[in-house]
Design a protein around this motif. Structure first.
Motif, mmCIF file in Angstrom:
data_model
loop_
_atom_site.group_PDB
_atom_site.id
_atom_site.type_symbol
_atom_site.label_atom_id
_atom_site.label_comp_id
_atom_site.label_asym_id
_atom_site.label_seq_id
_atom_site.Cartn_x
_atom_site.Cartn_y
_atom_site.Cartn_z
ATOM 1 N N GLU A 32 46.608 -92.371 -25.779
ATOM 2 C CA GLU A 32 46.461 -92.408 -24.331
ATOM 3 C C GLU A 32 46.069 -93.821 -23.903
ATOM 4 O OE1 GLU A 32 43.307 -90.680 -21.335
ATOM 5 O OE2 GLU A 32 44.717 -89.115 -21.964
ATOM 6 N N VAL A 33 46.816 -94.347 -22.956
ATOM 7 C CA VAL A 33 46.588 -95.690 -22.429
ATOM 8 C C VAL A 33 46.401 -95.572 -20.926
ATOM 9 C CG1 VAL A 33 47.623 -97.975 -22.098
ATOM 10 C CG2 VAL A 33 47.991 -96.746 -24.231
ATOM 11 N N SER A 34 45.391 -96.283 -20.412
ATOM 12 C CA SER A 34 45.189 -96.291 -18.962
ATOM 13 C C SER A 34 44.894 -97.720 -18.515
ATOM 14 C CB SER A 34 44.056 -95.344 -18.557
ATOM 15 O OG SER A 34 42.836 -95.761 -19.130
ATOM 16 N N PHE A 35 45.075 -97.938 -17.224
ATOM 17 C CA PHE A 35 44.861 -99.255 -16.633
ATOM 18 C C PHE A 35 43.820 -99.143 -15.528
ATOM 19 C CE2 PHE A 35 49.328 -99.186 -17.992
ATOM 20 C CZ PHE A 35 49.338 -100.276 -18.844
ATOM 21 N N SER A 36 42.996 -100.173 -15.389
ATOM 22 C CA SER A 36 42.059 -100.247 -14.272
ATOM 23 C C SER A 36 42.112 -101.656 -13.703
ATOM 24 C CB SER A 36 40.633 -99.897 -14.724
ATOM 25 O OG SER A 36 40.161 -100.847 -15.653
ATOM 26 N N ILE A 57 50.497 -110.103 -12.468
ATOM 27 C CA ILE A 57 49.721 -108.866 -12.482
ATOM 28 C C ILE A 57 48.545 -109.064 -13.430
ATOM 29 C CG2 ILE A 57 49.766 -106.388 -12.907
ATOM 30 C CD1 ILE A 57 52.917 -106.720 -12.853
ATOM 31 N N GLU A 58 47.377 -108.670 -12.986
ATOM 32 C CA GLU A 58 46.190 -108.666 -13.844
ATOM 33 C C GLU A 58 45.643 -107.254 -13.876
ATOM 34 O OE1 GLU A 58 43.305 -111.540 -12.634
ATOM 35 O OE2 GLU A 58 44.700 -113.219 -12.834
ATOM 36 N N ALA A 59 45.218 -106.836 -15.066
ATOM 37 C CA ALA A 59 44.683 -105.483 -15.232
ATOM 38 C C ALA A 59 43.785 -105.449 -16.456
ATOM 39 C CB ALA A 59 45.819 -104.481 -15.395
ATOM 40 N N GLN A 73 38.853 -102.000 -24.615
ATOM 41 C CA GLN A 73 39.218 -102.495 -23.283
ATOM 42 C C GLN A 73 39.631 -103.947 -23.437
ATOM 43 O OE1 GLN A 73 36.383 -102.069 -20.132
ATOM 44 N NE2 GLN A 73 35.666 -100.102 -20.888
ATOM 45 N N LYS A 74 40.811 -104.278 -22.958
ATOM 46 C CA LYS A 74 41.311 -105.650 -23.072
ATOM 47 C C LYS A 74 41.930 -106.068 -21.747
ATOM 48 C CE LYS A 74 41.000 -106.058 -27.678
ATOM 49 N NZ LYS A 74 40.429 -107.053 -28.470
ATOM 50 N N PRO A 75 41.719 -107.333 -21.350
ATOM 51 C CA PRO A 75 42.417 -107.821 -20.164
ATOM 52 C C PRO A 75 43.905 -107.975 -20.480
ATOM 53 C CG PRO A 75 41.167 -109.590 -21.180
ATOM 54 C CD PRO A 75 40.846 -108.334 -21.926
ATOM 55 N N LEU A 76 44.724 -107.743 -19.484
ATOM 56 C CA LEU A 76 46.172 -107.843 -19.665
ATOM 57 C C LEU A 76 46.757 -108.580 -18.476
ATOM 58 C CD1 LEU A 76 48.655 -106.907 -21.372
ATOM 59 C CD2 LEU A 76 48.729 -104.893 -19.908
ATOM 60 N N LYS A 77 47.638 -109.533 -18.751
ATOM 61 C CA LYS A 77 48.343 -110.262 -17.699
ATOM 62 C C LYS A 77 49.831 -110.083 -17.923
ATOM 63 C CE LYS A 77 44.764 -113.652 -16.879
ATOM 64 N NZ LYS A 77 44.432 -115.032 -16.645
ATOM 65 N N ASP A 114 54.398 -105.281 -21.400
ATOM 66 C CA ASP A 114 53.563 -106.351 -21.953
ATOM 67 C C ASP A 114 52.421 -105.840 -22.835
ATOM 68 O OD1 ASP A 114 55.140 -108.228 -20.758
ATOM 69 O OD2 ASP A 114 53.489 -109.339 -19.863
ATOM 70 N N LEU A 115 52.375 -104.549 -23.106
ATOM 71 C CA LEU A 115 51.330 -104.011 -23.988
ATOM 72 C C LEU A 115 51.537 -104.528 -25.409
ATOM 73 C CD1 LEU A 115 51.058 -100.260 -22.930
ATOM 74 C CD2 LEU A 115 49.361 -102.055 -22.593
ATOM 75 N N PRO A 116 50.456 -104.808 -26.120
ATOM 76 C CA PRO A 116 50.609 -105.190 -27.530
ATOM 77 C C PRO A 116 51.090 -103.993 -28.350
ATOM 78 C CG PRO A 116 48.291 -104.986 -26.952
ATOM 79 C CD PRO A 116 49.058 -104.803 -25.687
ATOM 80 N N MET A 117 51.640 -104.267 -29.525
ATOM 81 C CA MET A 117 52.136 -103.188 -30.381
ATOM 82 C C MET A 117 51.009 -102.258 -30.823
ATOM 83 S SD MET A 117 55.344 -103.306 -30.581
ATOM 84 C CE MET A 117 55.747 -102.288 -31.959
ATOM 85 N N ARG A 118 49.834 -102.837 -31.067
ATOM 86 C CA ARG A 118 48.675 -102.037 -31.441
ATOM 87 C C ARG A 118 47.415 -102.731 -30.951
ATOM 88 N NH1 ARG A 118 47.978 -101.724 -37.703
ATOM 89 N NH2 ARG A 118 46.009 -102.710 -37.417
#
Length: 168
Positions: A32-36, A57-59, A73-77, A114-118
Motif C-alpha cells: 500500500e502506497v499513499s501520498f500526502s 510536483i512535490e509530495a 516516508q520519503k519526499p518525492l519530486k 516516479d516511484l522508486p522500484m523499492r
C-alpha cells in the motif's frame, strides 16, 4: 477540476498555477502506497483546442521498507508535462471536457511513474530473519545461517532423484 476557459479564449497566454491534491491510498506490487502534502506548481496555456500544462510536483510518499517492513516516508519530486485535448484520452494526451481539465489524474500518474522500484528505511537495512522473523536491524538472531528454511529448491532435486531411481 481546473477551469481553463481563459487559456482557450486567449491562446498563447501563460497562466500560473498552484494546486494541492489528496489521493486515496493505492496498491503497488502488493504494497500500500499513499501520498500526502501533494502540491503542483506550474503553468498552463492554450493552443487552438489544446491546453498544455507543465510544472513540478512535490509530495511525501508513505510505504513500507522492502526489507524489514517498517513504515517509510520519503519526499518525492516529479515533473508533469501534459497535453489536454478535446474528445480524447489517447495514451499520451488527457481529455479536455468543456472548459475544464481534471489535473488530478495527470498529477497522480506522474507521481506513480516516479516511484522508486523499492523503498528502504535506510540504505543498510538488514531486513528480517527468514526463519524466526526477528528484525536484524535491532536484535541479533540465534538461527543458524541458512536456518531451517534451507534451499527452497531442495524439494525439486529430491523429485529428480526419485524419478531417476524409478527409471533404473
Amino acid at each position: 477540476m481546473l477551469d481553463v476557459s481563459k487559456a482557450l479564449k486567449y491562446p498563447g497566454q501563460v497562466y500560473p498555477l498552484e494546486m494541492s491534491f489528496t489521493f486515496d491510498p493505492c496498491e503497488i506490487m502488493g504494497d500500500e502506497v499513499s501520498f500526502s502534502n501533494v502540491v503542483f506548481r506550474g503553468e498552463y496555456f492554450g493552443a487552438d483546442e489544446t491546453v498544455n500544462v507543465s510544472g513540478a510536483i512535490e509530495a511525501v510518499v508513505h510505504a513500507h521498507c522492502a526489507n524489514c517492513l517498517k513504515p517509510v516516508q520519503k519526499p518525492l519530486k516529479a515533473e508533469l508535462k501534459g497535453e489536454f485535448v478535446r474528445g480524447g484520452d489517447d495514451g499520451d494526451k488527457y481529455p479536455l471536457e468543456g472548459h475544464e481539465i481534471d489535473l488530478a489524474a495527470a498529477v497522480e500518474e506522474a507521481l506513480l511513474l516516479d516511484l522508486p522500484m523499492r523503498f528502504l528505511c535506510r540504505e543498510d537495512c538488514k531486513g528480517l530473519c527468514p526463519v524466526c522473523g526477528k528484525d536484524l536491524n535491532t536484535e541479533l538472531c540465534t538461527c543458524p545461517k541458512g536456518g531451517k528454511a534451507g534451499n527452497p529448491f531442495s524439494a525439486l532435486s529430491r523429485l529428480l532423484t526419485d524419478q531417476n531411481n524409478e527409471e533404473v
